[in-house]
Write a protein that holds these residues in place. Structure first.
Motif, mmCIF file in Angstrom:
data_model
loop_
_atom_site.group_PDB
_atom_site.id
_atom_site.type_symbol
_atom_site.label_atom_id
_atom_site.label_comp_id
_atom_site.label_asym_id
_atom_site.label_seq_id
_atom_site.Cartn_x
_atom_site.Cartn_y
_atom_site.Cartn_z
ATOM 1 N N VAL A 40 -10.930 34.577 -23.744
ATOM 2 C CA VAL A 40 -11.119 33.133 -23.888
ATOM 3 C C VAL A 40 -12.265 32.644 -23.011
ATOM 4 O O VAL A 40 -13.020 31.737 -23.408
ATOM 5 C CB VAL A 40 -9.819 32.372 -23.544
ATOM 6 C CG1 VAL A 40 -9.396 32.618 -22.110
ATOM 7 C CG2 VAL A 40 -9.972 30.902 -23.792
ATOM 8 N N LEU A 43 -11.320 31.579 -28.749
ATOM 9 C CA LEU A 43 -11.046 30.336 -28.037
ATOM 10 C C LEU A 43 -9.721 30.404 -27.297
ATOM 11 O O LEU A 43 -9.287 29.429 -26.678
ATOM 12 C CB LEU A 43 -11.059 29.143 -29.015
ATOM 13 C CG LEU A 43 -12.402 28.934 -29.732
ATOM 14 C CD1 LEU A 43 -12.328 27.771 -30.704
ATOM 15 C CD2 LEU A 43 -13.521 28.699 -28.728
ATOM 16 N N SER A 44 -9.042 31.562 -27.373
ATOM 17 C CA SER A 44 -7.843 31.794 -26.567
ATOM 18 C C SER A 44 -7.680 33.304 -26.457
ATOM 19 O O SER A 44 -8.364 34.061 -27.141
ATOM 20 C CB SER A 44 -6.618 31.164 -27.226
ATOM 21 O OG SER A 44 -6.360 31.752 -28.471
ATOM 22 N N GLY A 45 -6.744 33.716 -25.588
ATOM 23 C CA GLY A 45 -6.506 35.148 -25.467
ATOM 24 C C GLY A 45 -7.300 35.788 -24.347
ATOM 25 O O GLY A 45 -7.844 35.120 -23.479
ATOM 26 N N ALA A 46 -7.362 37.119 -24.397
ATOM 27 C CA ALA A 46 -7.957 37.898 -23.307
ATOM 28 C C ALA A 46 -9.412 37.538 -23.073
ATOM 29 O O ALA A 46 -9.900 37.608 -21.942
ATOM 30 C CB ALA A 46 -7.840 39.392 -23.610
ATOM 31 N N LYS A 54 2.889 31.410 -25.606
ATOM 32 C CA LYS A 54 1.504 31.228 -26.021
ATOM 33 C C LYS A 54 1.258 29.792 -26.470
ATOM 34 O O LYS A 54 0.230 29.200 -26.150
ATOM 35 C CB LYS A 54 1.159 32.193 -27.151
ATOM 36 C CG LYS A 54 -0.348 32.401 -27.309
ATOM 37 C CD LYS A 54 -0.661 33.260 -28.488
ATOM 38 C CE LYS A 54 -0.920 32.395 -29.689
ATOM 39 N NZ LYS A 54 -1.443 33.162 -30.830
ATOM 40 N N LYS A 58 -8.030 38.536 -30.990
ATOM 41 C CA LYS A 58 -7.355 39.624 -31.725
ATOM 42 C C LYS A 58 -8.329 40.152 -32.764
ATOM 43 O O LYS A 58 -8.783 39.422 -33.652
ATOM 44 C CB LYS A 58 -6.093 39.116 -32.414
ATOM 45 C CG LYS A 58 -4.997 38.755 -31.430
ATOM 46 C CD LYS A 58 -3.804 38.175 -32.145
ATOM 47 C CE LYS A 58 -2.770 37.738 -31.130
ATOM 48 N NZ LYS A 58 -1.854 36.741 -31.656
ATOM 49 N N THR A 117 -0.875 28.733 -23.749
ATOM 50 C CA THR A 117 -2.015 29.458 -24.322
ATOM 51 C C THR A 117 -2.023 30.905 -23.859
ATOM 52 O O THR A 117 -1.269 31.284 -22.960
ATOM 53 C CB THR A 117 -3.381 28.815 -23.975
ATOM 54 O OG1 THR A 117 -3.743 29.134 -22.634
ATOM 55 C CG2 THR A 117 -3.375 27.314 -24.178
ATOM 56 N N ALA A 118 -2.891 31.679 -24.507
ATOM 57 C CA ALA A 118 -2.969 33.104 -24.177
ATOM 58 C C ALA A 118 -3.972 33.364 -23.056
ATOM 59 O O ALA A 118 -4.319 34.511 -22.774
ATOM 60 C CB ALA A 118 -3.343 33.904 -25.425
ATOM 61 N N ASP A 119 -4.448 32.295 -22.425
ATOM 62 C CA ASP A 119 -5.415 32.470 -21.334
ATOM 63 C C ASP A 119 -4.815 33.289 -20.197
ATOM 64 O O ASP A 119 -3.643 33.170 -19.883
ATOM 65 C CB ASP A 119 -5.811 31.100 -20.756
ATOM 66 C CG ASP A 119 -6.487 30.225 -21.781
ATOM 67 O OD1 ASP A 119 -6.780 29.059 -21.477
ATOM 68 O OD2 ASP A 119 -6.723 30.713 -22.899
ATOM 69 N N TYR A 120 -5.678 34.086 -19.582
ATOM 70 C CA TYR A 120 -5.239 34.879 -18.437
ATOM 71 C C TYR A 120 -5.220 34.002 -17.180
ATOM 72 O O TYR A 120 -6.161 33.284 -16.911
ATOM 73 C CB TYR A 120 -6.177 36.070 -18.226
ATOM 74 C CG TYR A 120 -5.827 37.241 -19.101
ATOM 75 C CD1 TYR A 120 -5.899 37.137 -20.480
ATOM 76 C CD2 TYR A 120 -5.411 38.440 -18.558
ATOM 77 C CE1 TYR A 120 -5.558 38.202 -21.288
ATOM 78 C CE2 TYR A 120 -5.071 39.519 -19.367
ATOM 79 C CZ TYR A 120 -5.141 39.393 -20.725
ATOM 80 O OH TYR A 120 -4.799 40.445 -21.509
ATOM 81 N N ASN A 153 -0.278 36.597 -18.633
ATOM 82 C CA ASN A 153 -0.490 36.113 -19.998
ATOM 83 C C ASN A 153 0.796 36.376 -20.772
ATOM 84 O O ASN A 153 1.629 37.142 -20.317
ATOM 85 C CB ASN A 153 -1.690 36.820 -20.639
ATOM 86 C CG ASN A 153 -1.403 38.257 -20.993
ATOM 87 O OD1 ASN A 153 -1.011 38.577 -22.096
ATOM 88 N ND2 ASN A 153 -1.568 39.148 -20.037
ATOM 89 N N TYR A 166 1.681 38.167 -23.071
ATOM 90 C CA TYR A 166 1.974 39.521 -23.550
ATOM 91 C C TYR A 166 1.972 40.559 -22.424
ATOM 92 O O TYR A 166 2.043 41.750 -22.672
ATOM 93 C CB TYR A 166 0.950 39.926 -24.624
ATOM 94 C CG TYR A 166 0.833 38.885 -25.719
ATOM 95 C CD1 TYR A 166 -0.278 38.045 -25.800
ATOM 96 C CD2 TYR A 166 1.848 38.717 -26.650
ATOM 97 C CE1 TYR A 166 -0.357 37.076 -26.780
ATOM 98 C CE2 TYR A 166 1.765 37.748 -27.642
ATOM 99 C CZ TYR A 166 0.660 36.933 -27.693
ATOM 100 O OH TYR A 166 0.575 35.955 -28.663
ATOM 101 N N GLU A 172 -8.354 34.167 -31.450
ATOM 102 C CA GLU A 172 -7.325 34.458 -30.430
ATOM 103 C C GLU A 172 -7.540 35.802 -29.748
ATOM 104 O O GLU A 172 -6.586 36.417 -29.269
ATOM 105 C CB GLU A 172 -5.926 34.407 -31.063
ATOM 106 C CG GLU A 172 -5.603 33.050 -31.662
ATOM 107 C CD GLU A 172 -4.236 33.005 -32.322
ATOM 108 O OE1 GLU A 172 -3.485 33.989 -32.180
ATOM 109 O OE2 GLU A 172 -3.924 32.013 -32.969
#
Lengths: 470, 296
Positions: free
Chosen positions: A85, A80-83, B113, A127, B117-120, B216, B218, A125
């Motif tokens: 998402v 639901l978040s991150g690369a 984050k 991960k 958020t970690a969204d791109y 993002n 990171y 996330e």
């Protein structure tokens, strides 16, 4: 520090390590505790029981001692978040829609009683290590009955051993790497088509028909499990279809500049460019093709093209890009099910879209909505057939199923339930529609295609176009 | 072949200039106070986010947002220096600043984050291309290169035509002697760190032009490794060494996939980072001070 003190310290450290090793070995060798009636989960479920309907089922004799639960708990650790998402959130929306659709009909038919589904989910996330911990938490703490794996092959390869360790029936909807069915997983079913088995067939079929002069293929793919499977699949299918492969390279997963690779490809003048990508890298390659003004007649970019964000970000430049998808609102697999005399289970695409907006979805639902939906539908169907929540019975039930739903056909290899063999991938293309609109067209299967395929217009031609809006 | 070589050189120089600018700050901070600034990655990232939010909220393109990035970077650099760096600069443990900047970097990334958020995210800024018969280059790349040159000229002017620049160069050379000569070393260190931070922010804003969806929390770590390679190859402590190292790496990243592509069984793009670090090791063995580093 004196040598005596050093020796003592070392001895203490060794003793601690030995104790931890013994404890770890004992935990691994101990059998898992049987799951009692679970307490309420920490996250809010989606349950809205309404008037029931009776779906088609072929029940297996129920285990007399197995009680009817008050709810069937489905655990999901999802991005639901991150690369990832974009893919994860859209899939999760599909999961919620399917759960709601089933619960609106009373729930799953379990021993003559409608039992609602309860969704327990966490954000991993994007991960991998965190997803592994969450899946274990779902099984050991939340005591779910079925696990749905996160999106993406690389993550599933890490979470599947956890569900297998606990002999937990699980469904993976978002992994297309062929490595997933080569691991000997016994309790996992796949709903998604695999890169080597399923991908590239339909676009190549279509190009062969639309442009018999297309001969040369360039293949680029992300250097991870998913990408390498796509690369191998493209290579095999290109040869099977009689294409000449003029370029075949991997690129790093964290690629930030594809221009050296694209320039090499341009010099070879291919007719078809196959891009085995996820969203970020596929989008990067599309923008750099535009920036370098590299004209290739047919460009197929996996994952990236089949997302609304692709058209939103590129606008008129997106026209011509082809992608494979697994579900679109235009897909009417019930037509094909009826034609083939097979069962159709679950919501139609129109119904799924209705639920999508009812649950707060914005814009056009992406293919991942179908990904998530089929995972829940397959889980529910297995329960109805097995009439049990026992993993062994569920997996046996899965092996007998052959039906259509929103995301084409579900059928697994009876010898290897992690191997999906029935899936069919529709093909999509961004096109320029009437009134200068940017149109996302389904171009295969022809039974419900909304448009014919077109070669990619030249960048110089697109330069002269006005901005196209979806 | 000529067209390919020409394209490779042009793209290599452009991206190299951006890398060099992004590394100048790291080199300057090392030169002034012998601190390896592991927060550099997050400063680059914050610069990228500055460009992104400037685009989203007020419609500023990344080039136009450079002054804003520079100002923000400068202010944040002053803040970081006085709150964390200065307190640890004269610590008996030489690793304390290293650990502190690493920890601060992690904290900043996680804060980003939480906030965003970690969204791109990306800045879809495109102005078309300049097309020659065999070669095309996006206009945004041309603007980026021109901006890099202008900023480098400004940095040169600051370092060689202002008292502040003179004091920075004096402190880089010998901080003790500079103090004896009346240079306010503490203020110089603070302004040096702030200038380094501003340069990192600017580098982040320019990197955004090459990353259509890559912003993002990171993202900085992808560039931190490059920055270290560039800093060492170019010459630690020398801002112009960063530029030289950046050009070397930029050209390497464009040329090596083509050269490595001739080796059977090799994935050239995947091998480029390996090649970069191999070059780093070779440079360290032959010229430990780097291309433009101070000879001892």
């Amino acid at each position: 520090m004196s040598s005596r003190a050093v020796s003592k310290t070392i001895a203490v450290i060794i003793a601690v390590i030995v104790i931890i090793a013994i404890a770890a070995a004992a935990m691994v060798m101990m059998p898992p505790a049987p799951s009692p009636t679970p307490p309420p989960p920490p996250t809010s479920p989606i349950t809205t029981p309404t008037s029931p309907t009776t779906p088609k089922t072929t029940p297996i004799s129920p285990t007399p001692t197995e009680k009817i639960p008050s709810e069937i708990r489905i655990g999901v650790a999802i991005q639901l978040s991150g690369a990832q998402v974009v893919e994860g959130s859209a899939s999760f929306m599909g999961i919620k829609c399917a759960v709601q659709w089933i619960n609106d009909r009373g729930g799953v038919n379990f021993k003559g009683v409608k039992v609602p589904l309860k969704l327990i989910y966490y954000d991993c996330e994007s991960k991998r290590d965190y997803a592994v911990k969450l899946v274990e938490k779902l099984i050991t703490e939340d005591k779910v009955d079925i696990v749905i794996h996160p999106y993406a092959s690389t993550v599933i390869m890490a979470t599947a051993p956890i569900t297998e360790k606990y002999k937990m029936f699980s469904v993976q909807f978002g992994g297309s790497s062929d490595a997933l069915y080569q691991q000997g997983f016994k309790y996992m079913v796949s709903t998604h088509g695999f890169a080597i088995l399923h991908y590239w067939s339909t676009p190549f079929t279509m190009i062969k028909e639309a442009d018999p002069t297309a001969k040369k293929v360039a293949i680029v793919f992300k250097d991870d499990e998913w990408g390498r499977s796509l690369g191998e699949s493209a290579r095999t299918k290109a040869k099977n279809f009689g294409f000449e492969i003029v370029y075949d390279r991997a690129y790093p997963p964290d690629i930030t500049d594809a221009t050296p690779m694209l320039r090499e490809i341009a010099a070879l003048n291919p007719d078809i460019l196959c891009v085995g990508s996820h969203y970020k890298d596929g989008y990067l390659i599309a923008t750099q093709l535009r920036d370098l003004r590299i004209n290739i007649k047919w460009v197929i970019a996996q994952v990236a093209v089949a997302k609304p964000e692709f058209g939103d970000g590129l606008g008129k430049w997106a026209v011509g890009f082809i992608g494979e998808t697994t579900w679109e609102p235009e897909c009417k697999w019930e037509i094909i099910a009826a034609r083939e005399g097979k069962e159709y289970y679950g919501p139609t695409s129109d119904e799924l879209v209705e639920y999508y907006y009812k649950l707060g979805g914005k814009g056009r639902p992406s293919a991942y909505t179908g990904y998530g939906a089929i995972a829940v539908l397959v889980a529910a169907k297995c329960i109805e057939v097995a009439q049990s929540l026992d993993s062994d019975k569920l997996i046996e039930a899965a092996k007998t199923l052959d039906f259509y739903c929103v995301k084409s056909r579900f059928k697994v290899d009876p010898e290897n339930p992690a191997k999906q063999i029935g899936s069919i991938n529709p093909v999509v293309q961004w096109q320029r529609g009437e009134g200068d609109k940017l149109v996302y067209a389904v171009i295969y299967p022809f039974e419900f295609a909304t448009s014919k395929p077109i070669p990619m217009p030249k960048w110089e031609e697109k330069e002269g176009w006005p901005e196209l809006k979806p | 072949m000529f067209e390919l070589v020409f394209q490779v050189l042009v793209y290599g120089v452009i991206i190299g200039a951006v890398y060099g600018l992004a590394t100048m700050g790291l080199n300057l901070i090392w030169g002034v106070m012998r601190v390896v600034n592991f927060t550099h990655a997050e400063l680059l990232t914050l610069g990228a986010y500055t460009a992104y939010w400037a685009w989203v909220l007020i419609g500023l393109n990344p080039i136009a947002s450079i002054p804003l990035s520079a100002l923000l970077g400068f202010v944040i650099g002053i803040f970081i220096f006085y709150i964390i760096i200065y307190r640890l600069l004269f610590s008996p443990d030489i690793h304390s600043t290293l650990v502190a900047t690493f920890a601060l970097g992690v904290a900043l990334a996680e804060l980003m984050k939480v906030l965003w958020t970690a969204d791109y995210r990306g800045v879809p800024w495109a102005l078309g291309v300049i097309k020659f018969s065999w070669f095309s280059i996006p206009i945004t790349y041309v603007f980026t290169f021109i901006s890099c040159i202008l900023i480098i000229i400004i940095v040169y002017f600051i370092l060689y035509r202002t008292y502040f620049g003179k004091s920075i160069r004096a402190v880089i050379w010998d901080s003790g002697a500079a103090a004896i000569c009346g240079v306010n070393v503490k203020a110089t260190l603070a302004l040096g760190f702030a200038l380094g931070s501003a340069l990192a922010f600017i580098g982040g804003s320019l990197i955004v032009i090459y990353l259509p969806t890559g912003i993002n929390p990171y993202m900085g770590h992808l560039y931190l490794l490059r920055c270290f390679v560039i800093a060492v190859v170019g010459g630690l402590g020398n801002p112009w060494g960063a530029l030289a190292g950046g050009l070397v790496l930029g050209l390497l990243e464009q040329v090596s996939p083509i050269v490595l592509g001739y080796i059977p069984g090799v994935e050239p793009l995947s091998l480029t980072p390996f090649l970069s670090f191999l070059i780093l090791i070779i440079v360290l063995l032959i010229m430990p001070e780097g291309i433009l580093g101070r000879r001892r």
